[in-house]
Design an enzyme around this catalytic site. Structure first.
Site, PDB file in Angstrom:
ATOM      1  N   LYS A 255      67.227  52.090 -22.867  1.00 63.28           N
ATOM      2  CA  LYS A 255      66.787  52.851 -24.033  1.00 63.28           C
ATOM      3  C   LYS A 255      67.502  52.297 -25.262  1.00 63.28           C
ATOM      4  CE  LYS A 255      66.472  57.649 -25.706  1.00 63.28           C
ATOM      5  NZ  LYS A 255      66.709  59.069 -25.370  1.00 63.28           N
TER       6      LYS A 255
ATOM      7  N   SER B 109      62.784  62.200 -25.802  1.00 62.98           N
ATOM      8  CA  SER B 109      62.857  61.023 -26.647  1.00 62.98           C
ATOM      9  C   SER B 109      62.848  59.707 -25.866  1.00 62.98           C
ATOM     10  CB  SER B 109      64.114  61.088 -27.509  1.00 62.98           C
ATOM     11  OG  SER B 109      65.286  61.045 -26.714  1.00 62.98           O
TER      12      SER B 109
ATOM     13  N   SER C 294      65.280  64.998 -22.756  1.00 63.34           N
ATOM     14  CA  SER C 294      64.734  63.681 -23.109  1.00 63.34           C
ATOM     15  C   SER C 294      64.644  62.685 -21.958  1.00 63.34           C
ATOM     16  CB  SER C 294      65.549  63.057 -24.239  1.00 63.34           C
ATOM     17  OG  SER C 294      65.308  63.740 -25.440  1.00 63.34           O
TER      18      SER C 294
END
EC number: 6.3.5.7
Length: 492
Positions: free
Chosen positions: A79, A154, A178
């Site tokens: 990420k 997210s 997330s």
């Protein structure tokens, strides 16, 4: 082999150790898939082919020399919130569009030390604030199951990359759902560990008392392999806890589902806005666990209504503090031709941050301001303690708590959800972060539009092994985790 992307982490590790294929071949296979398929999915923000192939060659040398780890040579995606030395780290924001970190986050350091190969960095909501991955400065990521739908957020890029078979597994972070919500939207397994189990050092901070890193993969077994690498105490993170580590892979069969007490909170299944298909699939998965020997126990979580207001005071307050460092002076975006210092601050921040980040900074700054600090922030912290106590009371009678991971399946990109509607969609995930508990999402079927549905299991502190084991056994008896989106079936 043209179907290397269909192998589990265990099968990849066995194939590499038995020299059925090399890490270079495996890495090239994924890089080809990314080049062909990712223009449609848009999961990667940075692909690092040169570095990936260098790391793959080093992994092949280690495998030949006999000094490899269990995962040496297997690729993964990070990420874009994890600092990566020499590779751009943007956190999905214009504010950090050209930021190249001088060091690696501890999670990245650990994956490198384990011989894993970094394919690149994947997309996310700006500064991890959002549930759709649409607020990213570089644009939205698509859900591989329906390209006009969001992958969740997210950690939407992480979920989309794994669901499209553009990485075997990926790292994510979870501040209010997330990891779990995008895993649910994309049909994956995703684990949010206990707060303090995985180091936060080198993760660009959103809300420091809520952020936690974890694995995202197709199965609980795949997640367990990555947890074995990233979990553990880190002296560089003051919130990291010194606690004996489990071997998550070895423990996959250690929890018996027979006799397991699963708490079913009445309040969770009566939430307004809970989609009928989501409710049905979750109830079917619980019926399956019951058939496997678990006992379903109805429980009360009386603080449920307080989750959203409490979270949306504490998280923005911490964000307001953490994001005050981006001022156009030291690093990050700087506006052009400022008239004076105040103009530099104002324009750098208003031009560098997107609307959702600005909204949360505004809420947080208001909650922390002198006249309102006690009325809002201090009160929210007191309610947070009550939420934690609510869970601990429930765990006196049950082993885990079951819930949907999200009230709906993925929705269309650009669907005009107002911010409050979006915040209400976090009802099932945010309390876990407020209490610092571990939780896992497992895929349990599809809605009428063939979009994935997820079951969330919440555990008591430090019960990651138990959660992975329960989901692993569920996955031995079902095949939802093996289902692939049509785009993932494409060959490069």
């Amino acid at each position: 082999m043209t179907d290397l992307h269909r192998l589990s982490i265990r099968e990849l590790a066995e194939g590499l150790s038995q020299a059925k294929f090399s890490s270079r071949e495996l890495t090239e296979h994924y890089l080809k898939r990314i080049a062909k398929i990712d223009p449609q999915v848009k999961s990667y923000v940075t692909v690092t082919p040169e570095q990936a192939l260098r790391e793959a060659d080093a992994a092949d040398a280690a495998l030949k020399a006999g000094n490899a780890t269990a995962l040496t040579g297997i690729p993964l995606a990070h990420k874009d919130i994890f600092c990566t030395k020499g590779i751009k780290t943007t956190a999905g924001s214009k504010m950090l569009d050209n930021f190249i970190s001088p060091y690696d986050a501890t999670v990245v350091e650990k994956t490198k030390a384990a011989g894993l190969v970094t394919l690149g960095k994947v997309n996310m909501d700006e500064f991890a604030m959002g549930s759709t991955s649409e607020s990213s400065y570089v644009g939205a990521t698509s859900n591989p199951w329906a390209l006009d739908h969001v992958p969740g957020g997210s950690s939407g890029g992480s979920a989309a990359a794994v669901a499209a078979d553009l990485a075997p597994f990926a790292t994510g972070t979870d501040t209010g759902g997330s990891i779990r919500q995008p895993a649910s939207f994309c049909g994956l397994t995703g684990l949010k560990p206990t707060y303090g189990r995985v180091s936060r050092f080198g993760i660009i901070a959103y809300a420091s008392s809520l952020d936690q890193a974890g694995p995202m993969a197709r199965s609980a077994e795949d997640c367990a392999y990555l947890m074995n690498v990233i979990a553990g105490h880190d002296a560089k993170d003051s919130t990291s806890v010194k606690k004996e580590l489990d071997d998550y892979v070895a423990n996959l069969n250690n929890t018996s589902v027979k006799g397991l007490r699963i708490g079913i909170p009445k309040q969770y299944f009566n939430v307004a806005g809970l989609d009928a298909d989501v409710k049905a699939r979750v109830e079917e998965s619980l019926k399956k666990l019951e058939e496997m020997g678990a006992a379903l126990v109805e429980i009360d979580l009386n603080m449920t209504e307080a989750y959203v207001p409490t979270y949306y005071l504490i998280a923005p307050a911490e964000a307001s503090s953490n994001l005050s460092r981006y001022d156009g002076v030291r690093y990050g975006y700087r506006c052009e031709n400022p008239a004076d210092l105040m103009d530099l601050y104002k324009r750098s921040r208003s031009e560098g941050f997107g609307p959702e980040v600005q909204r949360r900074i505004l809420i947080g700054t208001y909650a922390l301001s002198a006249g309102y600090y006690d009325a809002y922030y201090v009160k929210a912290q007191k309610v947070r303690r009550l939420i934690q106590q609510d869970f601990l009371k429930a765990f006196e009678n049950v082993d885990v708590i079951a819930a949907p991971a999200a009230p709906t399946t993925a929705y269309k990109i650009g669907a005009s959800l107002d911010p409050v509607e979006m915040y209400l969609g976090d009802i099932y995930t945010i309390a876990v972060n407020l209490a610092g508990l571990p939780a896992i999402n497992a895929p349990v079927g599809f809605d009428k539009d063939n979009l994935p549905v997820g079951l969330q299991l919440i555990g008591n502190y430090w019960s990651e092994s138990q959660l992975l084991s329960i989901v692993h056994q569920y996955q031995q008896n079902t095949d939802w985790h093996t289902k692939r989106a049509a785009i993932a079936e494409e060959n490069a």
